[in-house]
Design a protein around this motif. Structure first.
Motif, PDB file in Angstrom:
ATOM      1  N   VAL A 320       0.837  -1.206   0.000  1.00 27.51           N
ATOM      2  CA  VAL A 320       0.000   0.000   0.000  1.00 27.51           C
ATOM      3  C   VAL A 320       0.865   1.247   0.000  1.00 27.51           C
ATOM      4  CG1 VAL A 320      -1.721   1.311   1.304  1.00 27.51           C
ATOM      5  CG2 VAL A 320      -1.903  -1.181   1.157  1.00 27.51           C
ATOM      6  N   GLY A 321       1.900   1.258   0.833  1.00 31.00           N
ATOM      7  CA  GLY A 321       2.798   2.405   0.882  1.00 31.00           C
ATOM      8  C   GLY A 321       3.464   2.671  -0.453  1.00 31.00           C
ATOM      9  N   MET A 322       3.939   1.616  -1.115  1.00 28.16           N
ATOM     10  CA  MET A 322       4.581   1.786  -2.423  1.00 28.16           C
ATOM     11  C   MET A 322       3.590   2.273  -3.466  1.00 28.16           C
ATOM     12  SD  MET A 322       7.417  -1.251  -2.820  1.00 28.16           S
ATOM     13  CE  MET A 322       6.431  -2.588  -2.139  1.00 28.16           C
ATOM     14  N   GLY A 345      14.053   8.950  -0.408  1.00 27.09           N
ATOM     15  CA  GLY A 345      13.328   7.692  -0.254  1.00 27.09           C
ATOM     16  C   GLY A 345      14.083   6.675   0.570  1.00 27.09           C
ATOM     17  N   MET A 346      15.378   6.505   0.289  1.00 23.49           N
ATOM     18  CA  MET A 346      16.156   5.518   1.033  1.00 23.49           C
ATOM     19  C   MET A 346      16.376   5.948   2.483  1.00 23.49           C
ATOM     20  SD  MET A 346      16.465   3.028  -1.004  1.00 23.49           S
ATOM     21  CE  MET A 346      14.896   3.494  -1.769  1.00 23.49           C
ATOM     22  N   ALA A 347      16.374   7.262   2.750  1.00 22.05           N
ATOM     23  CA  ALA A 347      16.466   7.726   4.134  1.00 22.05           C
ATOM     24  C   ALA A 347      15.235   7.290   4.929  1.00 22.05           C
ATOM     25  CB  ALA A 347      16.609   9.250   4.172  1.00 22.05           C
ATOM     26  N   VAL A 348      14.075   7.372   4.301  1.00 26.53           N
ATOM     27  CA  VAL A 348      12.840   6.930   4.967  1.00 26.53           C
ATOM     28  C   VAL A 348      12.879   5.419   5.209  1.00 26.53           C
ATOM     29  CG1 VAL A 348      10.335   6.731   4.725  1.00 26.53           C
ATOM     30  CG2 VAL A 348      11.481   8.832   4.007  1.00 26.53           C
ATOM     31  N   VAL A 349      13.312   4.661   4.202  1.00 30.90           N
ATOM     32  CA  VAL A 349      13.403   3.203   4.362  1.00 30.90           C
ATOM     33  C   VAL A 349      14.411   2.853   5.456  1.00 30.90           C
ATOM     34  CG1 VAL A 349      13.889   1.011   3.216  1.00 30.90           C
ATOM     35  CG2 VAL A 349      12.796   2.852   1.940  1.00 30.90           C
ATOM     36  N   ALA A 350      15.547   3.557   5.470  1.00 31.72           N
ATOM     37  CA  ALA A 350      16.572   3.284   6.486  1.00 31.72           C
ATOM     38  C   ALA A 350      16.025   3.526   7.892  1.00 31.72           C
ATOM     39  CB  ALA A 350      17.802   4.150   6.228  1.00 31.72           C
ATOM     40  N   ALA A 351      15.248   4.605   8.050  1.00 26.23           N
ATOM     41  CA  ALA A 351      14.649   4.890   9.365  1.00 26.23           C
ATOM     42  C   ALA A 351      13.717   3.758   9.790  1.00 26.23           C
ATOM     43  CB  ALA A 351      13.889   6.217   9.311  1.00 26.23           C
ATOM     44  N   ALA A 352      12.922   3.241   8.846  1.00 30.21           N
ATOM     45  CA  ALA A 352      12.017   2.126   9.164  1.00 30.21           C
ATOM     46  C   ALA A 352      12.796   0.857   9.486  1.00 30.21           C
ATOM     47  CB  ALA A 352      11.078   1.884   7.977  1.00 30.21           C
ATOM     48  N   TYR A 353      13.856   0.584   8.720  1.00 31.78           N
ATOM     49  CA  TYR A 353      14.639  -0.630   8.950  1.00 31.78           C
ATOM     50  C   TYR A 353      15.397  -0.577  10.269  1.00 31.78           C
ATOM     51  CZ  TYR A 353      13.875  -2.934   4.453  1.00 31.78           C
ATOM     52  OH  TYR A 353      13.325  -3.599   3.397  1.00 31.78           O
ATOM     53  N   TRP A 354      15.811   0.619  10.689  1.00 31.93           N
ATOM     54  CA  TRP A 354      16.481   0.729  11.974  1.00 31.93           C
ATOM     55  C   TRP A 354      15.536   0.302  13.102  1.00 31.93           C
ATOM     56  CZ3 TRP A 354      21.214   0.766  13.535  1.00 31.93           C
ATOM     57  CH2 TRP A 354      21.518   1.149  14.843  1.00 31.93           C
ATOM     58  N   GLN A 355      14.279   0.681  12.967  1.00 34.86           N
ATOM     59  CA  GLN A 355      13.286   0.259  13.955  1.00 34.86           C
ATOM     60  C   GLN A 355      13.045  -1.252  13.868  1.00 34.86           C
ATOM     61  OE1 GLN A 355      12.061   2.226  16.323  1.00 34.86           O
ATOM     62  NE2 GLN A 355      13.273   3.929  15.505  1.00 34.86           N
ATOM     63  N   LEU A 356      13.014  -1.799  12.651  1.00 34.26           N
ATOM     64  CA  LEU A 356      12.796  -3.235  12.475  1.00 34.26           C
ATOM     65  C   LEU A 356      13.992  -4.053  12.952  1.00 34.26           C
ATOM     66  CD1 LEU A 356      11.075  -3.219   8.949  1.00 34.26           C
ATOM     67  CD2 LEU A 356       9.997  -3.725  11.149  1.00 34.26           C
ATOM     68  N   SER A 357      15.144  -3.419  13.105  1.00 39.51           N
ATOM     69  CA  SER A 357      16.324  -4.132  13.606  1.00 39.51           C
ATOM     70  C   SER A 357      16.356  -4.193  15.129  1.00 39.51           C
ATOM     71  CB  SER A 357      17.600  -3.451  13.095  1.00 39.51           C
ATOM     72  OG  SER A 357      17.803  -2.201  13.721  1.00 39.51           O
ATOM     73  N   HIS A 358      15.340  -3.624  15.777  1.00 36.00           N
ATOM     74  CA  HIS A 358      15.277  -3.627  17.237  1.00 36.00           C
ATOM     75  C   HIS A 358      13.971  -4.256  17.751  1.00 36.00           C
ATOM     76  CE1 HIS A 358      18.415  -0.610  16.503  1.00 36.00           C
ATOM     77  NE2 HIS A 358      18.833  -0.857  17.722  1.00 36.00           N
ATOM     78  N   LEU A 359      13.448  -5.212  16.985  1.00 32.12           N
ATOM     79  CA  LEU A 359      12.213  -5.872  17.402  1.00 32.12           C
ATOM     80  C   LEU A 359      12.482  -6.872  18.520  1.00 32.12           C
ATOM     81  CD1 LEU A 359      10.540  -6.656  13.938  1.00 32.12           C
ATOM     82  CD2 LEU A 359      10.201  -4.656  15.402  1.00 32.12           C
ATOM     83  N   SER A 360      11.435  -7.190  19.257  1.00 36.27           N
ATOM     84  CA  SER A 360      11.467  -8.275  20.232  1.00 36.27           C
ATOM     85  C   SER A 360      10.226  -9.126  20.009  1.00 36.27           C
ATOM     86  CB  SER A 360      11.483  -7.728  21.660  1.00 36.27           C
ATOM     87  OG  SER A 360      10.221  -7.173  22.002  1.00 36.27           O
ATOM     88  N   VAL A 361      10.172 -10.266  20.651  1.00 39.11           N
ATOM     89  CA  VAL A 361       9.008 -11.135  20.481  1.00 39.11           C
ATOM     90  C   VAL A 361       7.751 -10.502  21.065  1.00 39.11           C
ATOM     91  CG1 VAL A 361      10.294 -13.297  20.358  1.00 39.11           C
ATOM     92  CG2 VAL A 361       9.649 -12.370  22.595  1.00 39.11           C
ATOM     93  N   PHE A 373       4.870  -0.214   6.562  1.00 39.50           N
ATOM     94  CA  PHE A 373       4.182   0.786   5.742  1.00 39.50           C
ATOM     95  C   PHE A 373       5.105   1.963   5.453  1.00 39.50           C
ATOM     96  CE2 PHE A 373       1.540   4.708   5.699  1.00 39.50           C
ATOM     97  CZ  PHE A 373       0.875   4.491   4.496  1.00 39.50           C
ATOM     98  N   LEU A 374       5.812   2.442   6.476  1.00 37.06           N
ATOM     99  CA  LEU A 374       6.744   3.556   6.281  1.00 37.06           C
ATOM    100  C   LEU A 374       7.843   3.179   5.290  1.00 37.06           C
ATOM    101  CD1 LEU A 374       7.606   6.414   7.199  1.00 37.06           C
ATOM    102  CD2 LEU A 374       9.007   5.319   8.959  1.00 37.06           C
ATOM    103  N   GLY A 375       8.347   1.946   5.411  1.00 39.79           N
ATOM    104  CA  GLY A 375       9.346   1.483   4.446  1.00 39.79           C
ATOM    105  C   GLY A 375       8.807   1.443   3.031  1.00 39.79           C
ATOM    106  N   GLY A 376       7.532   1.053   2.872  1.00 43.79           N
ATOM    107  CA  GLY A 376       6.909   1.066   1.551  1.00 43.79           C
ATOM    108  C   GLY A 376       6.804   2.462   0.970  1.00 43.79           C
ATOM    109  N   LEU A 377       6.454   3.428   1.815  1.00 43.56           N
ATOM    110  CA  LEU A 377       6.389   4.822   1.347  1.00 43.56           C
ATOM    111  C   LEU A 377       7.748   5.286   0.826  1.00 43.56           C
ATOM    112  CD1 LEU A 377       4.274   6.500   4.198  1.00 43.56           C
ATOM    113  CD2 LEU A 377       3.510   5.987   1.876  1.00 43.56           C
TER     114      LEU A 377
END
Length: 503
Positions: A320-322, A345-361, A373-377
């Protein structure tokens, strides 16, 4: 009555569109079907293995498709230049549809593998030829906008695939993963044949049969080695031999292509710095996207036992974001060049991926969906520009060759990059027999590490983007290419495009 009136209005709107936009939407339909097939099958592999008792060899359902795709992509440029792109596109779409039908009725595992290869052969030609058709249809200053819409098929389809695949497998069975393509293909082939105009062939170059045999064998060896390295072991003799032989044969092909008058693929295009840089950025961007497509579903299913169909829906926000920002990214590429949209665009994706690199169960699924969604945008803003720039950097007569080479290079980069990431991932994962409390944390670290790697890939892309064309350079390339196209129209090539512009 109301429904009939609305349908008539919709048909009228489509009929009133300029030809190039009608042609683009027609071509997009077939392309979407082909690209969707790259991920829709993944959630059905378990069911296929159970039906055919093929647990040890199930990866060949994917490998046969990828290998055939890579070989067909390379020859697509020659086919389109020699026989005309519309004609080749229609036949390739028909081959893909036939392969889909053969997959859906496969009586055994060997049949399915062969049918998947037939699918890949057709699909490998469809995508680069479709892109070349789009570039022919639109003037250089309009290509970004057109490719922005067209890229919805290329970027969003892989995200939609798991949703549709999970639903089909859980409700009516794996054969519908392939059968669903058949009615779409049966509709798309005659409609495309009726409405898509043919451009004059670019060049009647001789077919380099020896070069084709060498590069086909090289691509088969390399891609099979990369696909099977994880299951066979990277140090196994078979994988080492495949990778060495594949690399050697591809080197021989490059040497041959540089030394003969009519090569199968115009390797000299890589000496164009703008084309090569755009291709590197495009390939790395695609690799970063697949970190999300591969490792988020694995984490959700492996650590949280979330059903495949639910995981598919959780991945939908990226598509949807894309879809929202891809047209915007194309317009920015037309107006500003590649540097600004790629960086932003890649700055926005990088910000989203940084958050995804700190997930927990314990991270909520809503939170994961928001970052996806933010990464898709961001992807929509940044991924159209390098595609457009790479094609604007080459001569008008080289577009078919350029689209073929770009697809093959992206395929190889993706296979190599995913193989390296998979090696790192499995090196960090705990043994399967480890059921201790710490094993979950170790596994979570492995999944998060894939996004750390992707984050730094994105930072690298942002650095490379500073060397991509700015507004002034992009405008100069558009003007140069527009002059070339005008000369070609005067000589009879792009005659249909000339008629389009006068309509």
């Amino acid at each position: 009555m109301k429904a009939a009136t609305e349908a008539t209005v919709s048909r009228g709107r489509f009929t009133n569109l300029p030809y190039q936009w009608k042609a683009m939407w027609i071509v997009l339909l077939g392309t979407f079907m082909v690209v969707l097939d790259t991920t829709i099958v993944s959630l059905g592999l378990r069911s296929v293995a159970d039906d055919f008792h093929a647990d040890k060899n199930i990866e060949w359902v994917v490998t046969s498709y990828i290998v055939a795709l890579g070989v067909a992509q390379l020859v697509s440029g020659w086919l389109g230049d020699r026989f005309g792109r519309a004609r080749v596109y229609i036949y390739a779409l028909a081959v893909f549809t036939l392969g889909s039908l053969a997959c859906s009725v496969a009586p055994g595992f060997g049949w399915l593998i062969a049918a998947r290869a037939l699918q890949g052969a057709g699909g490998g030609i469809v995508v680069p030829i479709a892109m070349a058709i789009i570039y022919d249809l639109f003037e250089p200053s309009e290509r970004g906008r057109a490719i922005g819409y067209f890229s919805i098929a290329l970027m969003a389809a892989p995200a939609i695939g798991p949703v549709l695949g999970g639903t089909l497998v859980s409700s009516i069975g794996w054969r519908w993963l392939f059968l669903i393509n058949v009615p779409i293909g049966l509709m798309a082939v005659p409609v495309t044949a009726r409405l898509l105009r043919e451009s004059a062939p670019v060049a009647r170059r001789t077919f380099d049969l020896l070069g084709f045999v060498v590069v086909a064998m090289g691509l088969v060896a390399l891609l099979v080695g990369l696909q099977q390295g994880g299951s066979w072991g990277w140090s196994s003799g078979s994988v080492v031999v495949l990778l060495v032989v594949g690399g050697g044969l591809l080197t021989l092909f490059v040497i041959r292509a540089l030394s003969i008058e009519s090569p199968l693929a115009e390797i000299r295009l890589f000496t164009n710095p703008v084309f090569s840089l755009s291709l590197v950025v495009m390939s790395l961007s695609t690799l970063a996207q697949y970190a999300r497509i591969v490792y988020i579903p694995l984490e959700l299913q492996g650590l949280r036992d979330i059903p495949a169909s639910t995981v598919g829906w959780l991945m939908m926000p990226s598509a949807v974001g894309m879809a929202i920002t891809l047209p915007l990214g194309g317009k920015l590429a037309d107006k500003l060049g590649a540097r600004v949209p790629v960086t932003a665009g890649m700055a926005v994706v990088a910000a989203a991926y940084w958050q995804l690199s700190h997930l927990s169960v314990d991270t909520s699924l809503w939170t994961i969906s928001i970052w996806i969604f933010l990464g898709g945008l961001g992807s929509g803003i940044g991924m159209t520009a390098p595609n457009v720039t790479s094609m604007n950097a080459v001569k008008a007569t080289q577009v078919g060759q350029a689209t073929a080479l770009s697809q093959v290079a992206r395929q190889i980069t993706l296979a190599m990059g995913l193989a390296v990431m998979a090696s790192v991932f499995f090196g960090l994962m705990p043994p399967r027999a480890d059921t201790s409390a710490g094993a979950v944390g170790t596994a979570m670290h492995a999944y998060n590490s894939m996004f750390v790697i992707s984050f730094w890939i994105l930072i690298g892309i942002m650095v490379l983007a500073q060397f991509m064309p700015d507004r002034a350079k992009a405008t100069a390339m558009q003007e140069r290419l527009a002059a070339e196209r005008g000369a070609l129209r005067a000589g009879g090539y792009l005659a249909e495009s000339a008629a389009v512009m006068e309509a």
